[in-house]
Design an enzyme around this catalytic site. Structure first.
Site, PDB file in Angstrom:
ATOM      1  N   TYR A   1       6.996  -1.091  -9.036  1.00  0.00           N
ATOM      2  CA  TYR A   1       7.247  -1.425 -10.474  1.00  0.00           C
ATOM      3  C   TYR A   1       8.506  -1.352 -11.212  1.00  0.00           C
ATOM      4  O   TYR A   1       9.620  -1.318 -10.408  1.00  0.00           O
ATOM      5  CB  TYR A   1       6.171  -0.400 -11.213  1.00  0.00           C
ATOM      6  CG  TYR A   1       6.332   1.092 -11.010  1.00  0.00           C
ATOM      7  CD1 TYR A   1       7.659   1.706 -10.585  1.00  0.00           C
ATOM      8  CD2 TYR A   1       5.448   2.024 -11.573  1.00  0.00           C
ATOM      9  CE1 TYR A   1       7.742   3.224 -10.515  1.00  0.00           C
ATOM     10  CE2 TYR A   1       5.528   3.477 -11.301  1.00  0.00           C
ATOM     11  CZ  TYR A   1       6.787   4.175 -11.022  1.00  0.00           C
ATOM     12  OH  TYR A   1       6.822   5.301 -10.990  1.00  0.00           O
ATOM     13  N   GLU A   2       8.673  -1.922 -12.300  1.00  0.00           N
ATOM     14  CA  GLU A   2       9.903  -1.949 -12.944  1.00  0.00           C
ATOM     15  C   GLU A   2      10.691  -2.974 -12.347  1.00  0.00           C
ATOM     16  O   GLU A   2      11.845  -2.932 -12.206  1.00  0.00           O
ATOM     17  CB  GLU A   2      10.565  -0.442 -12.979  1.00  0.00           C
ATOM     18  CG  GLU A   2      11.708  -0.637 -14.214  1.00  0.00           C
ATOM     19  CD  GLU A   2      11.145  -0.630 -15.456  1.00  0.00           C
ATOM     20  OE1 GLU A   2      10.003  -0.112 -15.729  1.00  0.00           O
ATOM     21  OE2 GLU A   2      11.725  -1.259 -16.410  1.00  0.00           O
ATOM     22  N   GLY A   3       9.982  -3.956 -11.539  1.00  0.00           N
ATOM     23  CA  GLY A   3      10.568  -5.187 -11.236  1.00  0.00           C
ATOM     24  C   GLY A   3      10.561  -4.714  -9.565  1.00  0.00           C
ATOM     25  O   GLY A   3      11.528  -3.959  -9.085  1.00  0.00           O
TER      26      GLY A   3
END
Lengths: 592, 592
Positions: A434-436
């Site tokens: 997550y978060e890229g």
């Protein structure tokens, strides 16, 4: 039942011996003397070990339940959340005008590490709120700030970030959620968002969703995306809560880990939303918080690794199995403890040297964010932007691997849930995604950050390493040999990789095929730099007659391990990179 | 719902183009022509994809339940087990006199890969039975063979292996389970065993536990351990089932994965047991099967990696996200498929090149076991003993990493259970632990196998690589450059590491601190050798006008990738090893 002890002493060493924060001219840093930070960290450590950590397994075992449209958090979460709120922890680094304590981000980070390491799923409720509040702080109108921030700083209301849709995550230009302008200046938001962490729960009176959507009639693709505030309950003018907004939970996802956090499918069915920031500039508004958010996720790699490591060490000292190859070490017992065995030590040293290096990297990064935000230091801003994908990608990959190694120390007991080691790996796994996702971090690093501002920031990084080596060499032969020489070699490898990318830029696949390796070698160089700085600080402390010799000598030994056994990975990454993109790209998709 | 397609074509390529089994003089191999093996593999592939694979997620979701002392397997397991039995698959490589089909082990292995890849937890019921039956075959009296083997070969009765106790796993000398001799020649077995895979279930009429215990009054430690047959139901003289033996399930463990297999705590409360093999020679009896068992577990690394990879490829082709950096490739669609992106390809090529290399390594290893068992080839026996810890340790570590990489392709969808990718990593994790944790494999390799028979087998390995390179060089410039040169370099690294161990043997910690790295570099050299052999076989096939050009060209491309991007890891491992044991060993336990 796993243990968790907050790393107060190590954090103090980093803040004061290495980063020397109270001598910094960053506004607010002069108040951060060792007594002050020590007192805060002590208290944060207590709440982490005594309140949050005991709920970590509970959260994993019970998970969140959706009951008649309402999400129920695991037993004890609500009480613990109240305790965190009552202690003022949620607003530690938020502005005083909205009820925060206005401390620098570096302190929020040091405390955040302890919270997240003791209970990652729990701390996400607070973490997402912090992120959403930061976005409102940066882009909201005064009215929006006054309406939402006091409640969010106190965590009476929590926040979420809504980006992903079923058919698009990384490529948000494909987004379908739409925003229809209303006569009163608000918007009606319609669409489905997935993977919404802390999407709904029973610990707050209201939930402030930040939702990306396309204003009807706006530009195509990513340039038509705007950001909206969509509260679960509409806030009346007097601040009281009004109508329930049609922003509802479709389901809670069954996940590999972080069961204590409610990962929701959110359905917006004409929900009232308020534009946050400018029309069609939603991505920019989101990206303002990106360095912080990604540093926070990078930190989760460290957090899970440290929590897992602490338990692996205890187990290795406690479990009797086999005899040391160099002679019996526990003659009274039926066998020696695991920790006498070289491969167990190799495993634990991998973990220890990563964790302490990562902690330094994270706090150094946080201090750069402070320099950028509090002092307007453009160079610091550029450098932390460059390093952000490294922090996120490298630390979460390595952090995950370290939880796997910690689990391995337990043998079969690491695989059963009873000992809690499986949870650390399952919880750590998400941080790589997550978060890229980490591949996207590597792309961001090589495809965007390296060349940003004409390559100025990466040149500055190399210059900094070079200066550091020059300034600190020639004083201690062993330090030069064990720390500075390996750092120099690794930094040269990294530069050679950058050079390769430039010289082979005709086909961008050459650089992008090596992006993941580059991210990892960059991470190693950063940890190498951190270890050199920690080694030097330890030598200085010993020279100055520090009382706790064992602490500083342990630092030096751990640093030597990293330099000798981990840092040389840069050469392998360079070889891979220099092999070019052909072997990576030449297969037709049908032949995979 | 994940997919699984059996790798029939690749297996056929390995058996016939690379290993050329039907030309071998190993007894039984001459019958294994391509039509024959192809027919078997086709059928095995069908049952894998159609019967076993659909139950893989079911097993994970439902798990096993303990109800009133009886273990219930997941829905559909019993019916599938009957189908596997009816097809004669359980006795494929077992002797005809006990109802088997007497095929070579290499065929059992090729089929076993498909079964295990399609449903690892399910296939363990059969796998443990095979292991226990092999032990009885090797060490049992005629009466024991006749009593147990026909039923075990058919899997009407299944088997288990009972080694671990709560306080000891690796160090079995600490064992407390005891065996008291009875007047009738049997023993009363008392003790608790843990982590007993397939320990109890509802798919067989009887369960034959092989249990390690110490005969009362025997030698101390590992030298006093004997092996016993302890059936769940005592078998009467006429072969019918008699009394229930007090061998009962204490509980089923909650585990990270392989939920479909019942991992039991087994309590033996004066259970009737029959000595298998000689008194106090229990470990030797267990170790007879070790090469096979460890090769089987090494194969699980390959299996989970392949199953995960196949799904990751499908997802990468299907999921539209972003545009290729070199220009739009799917102009009709809103975005290009993931597989256009270099880092996704890097990821998939890592997986593909590992999987195909590992499959070759496993089948080569199985053919050595056949040579040892069927032909009495002592050199083959020595070589496979040397390589067994490499197969087990390297392939399960790498296999696990590859499942993590496959999961990563899915982004957030890889973390939720819905897509099934989490299960592959959770299931793969156990293979690094059981059948000797990988650190113990590394210890076995460096501490025992390297020096075995005066170092004869490792010298033979190096000689074989050298001869291979010599015999195959100078025919094709690209092949020499892309395959043979990297193999030569990697093999030199491995030799240099072995040399370092010898030269620094005064302190055994120097070698043992590098054992894990040595195991991994050895694994890379073996896969490098496999890729050279596969590359050469592909060149030969193309030169001979093979019809399916794309297959062989894909092999060459994949091999080039491995040689350029993965094999150079040996240099890093060598650097680590040559840094010595000091940084690993010098910290006092209290300072971890």
């Amino acid at each position: 039942m796993p243990i968790y002890n907050a790393p107060t002493k190590d954090t103090q060493f980093l803040l004061h011996d290495v980063l020397k924060i109270s001598q910094s001219d960053i506004p607010g840093y002069n108040e951060l003397d060792a007594d002050f930070t020590g007192a805060i960290l002590e208290e944060a450590g207590k709440i982490s070990s005594n309140v949050l950590h005991p709920l970590n397994v509970v959260g994993d075992t019970e998970g969140c339940r959706l009951e008649n449209g309402v999400v129920r958090t695991p037993t004890g979460f609500k009480e613990a959340f109240e305790e965190v709120k009552a202690g003022g922890w949620t607003g530690l680094d938020m502005p005083e005008e909205f009820g925060g304590q206005n401390m620098p981000y570096v302190m929020g980070t040091a405390v955040g590490e302890m919270f997240s390491a003791s209970n990652s799923a729990f701390t996400m409720y607070q973490g997402l709120t912090h992120g959403a509040a930061s976005a409102i702080l940066a882009h909201g109108t005064d009215e929006q700030k006054n309406t939402y921030l006091p409640k969010m700083v106190s965590c009476d209301w929590t926040g979420t970030m809504n980006l992903t849709e079923p058919h698009c995550g990384t490529d948000l230009g494909l987004m379908r959620s739409k925003a229809e302008p209303q006569a009163d200046g608000s918007y009606k938001i319609t669409g489905q968002k997935i993977f919404i962490s802390s999407g709904d729960h029973d610990m707050a009176d209201n939930i402030v969703h930040l939702v990306l959507a396309k204003i009807v009639g706006g530009p195509e693709g990513i340039k038509g995306v705007s950001l909206f505030i969509v509260p679960k309950y509409i806030v009346n003018e007097d601040g009281s809560l009004g109508d329930r907004n049609p922003a509802t939970v479709g389901k809670i996802e069954e996940k590999m880990g972080i069961h204590g956090n409610s990962t929701c499918v959110m359905n917006y069915d004409g929900a009232v939303g308020y534009l946050l920031g400018e029309e069609h500039k939603g991505m920019r508004a989101m990206f303002t918080m990106m360095n912080e958010a990604r540093l926070g996720v990078g930190m989760q790699g460290l957090c899970q690794a440290d929590a897992a490591y602490q338990n692996a060490v205890e187990y290795a000292k406690d479990r009797l199995q086999g005899r040391a190859v160099t002679g019996v070490q526990n003659p009274e017992g039926p066998a020696d403890p695991l920790i006498v065995h070289p491969d167990i030590r190799r495993n634990l040293m991998d973990q220890k040297s990563f964790i302490e290096g990562a902690r330094a990297f994270i706090l150094w990064g946080a201090s750069m964010i402070d320099a950028a935000h509090r002092k307007g230091d453009k160079d610091a801003d550029g450098l932390i932007s460059l390093l952000t994908p490294v922090i996120k990608g490298f630390l979460t990959d390595e952090g995950y691997d370290m939880t796997v190694q910690a689990q391995q120390v337990y043998g079969g007991h690491g695989y059963i849930e009873e000992w809690g080691m499986s949870q650390y790996t399952r919880d750590a796994r998400i941080a790589m995604i997550y978060e890229g996702a980490n591949g996207v971090q590597a792309l961001d690093l090589v495809g965007r950050k390296l060349a940003a501002d004409g390559g100025k920031h990466v040149m500055a990084f190399f210059e900094m390493v070079k200066s550091y080596i020059k300034e600190n060499s020639g004083q201690d032969e062993a330090f030069d040999r064990d720390f500075l020489e390996p750092l120099k070699a690794a930094s040269k490898d990294l530069q050679a990789a950058g050079m390769y990318f430039m010289q082979n830029a005709t086909n961008p696949n050459n650089a992008l095929s090596g992006s993941y390796d580059f991210m990892h070698m960059f991470g190693h160089v950063c940890l190498g730099l951190m270890w050199a700085r920690m080694g030097k600080a330890s030598l200085d402390a010993l020279a100055n007659g520090a009382e706790d010799k064992a602490f500083y000598e342990t630092k030096l030994t751990t640093g030597r391990f990293y330099m000798a056994r981990r840092l040389p990975a840069t050469a392998m990454h360079l070889t891979r990179i220099q092999s070019g993109g052909d072997t990576v790209m030449s297969l037709d998709a049908v032949n995979f």
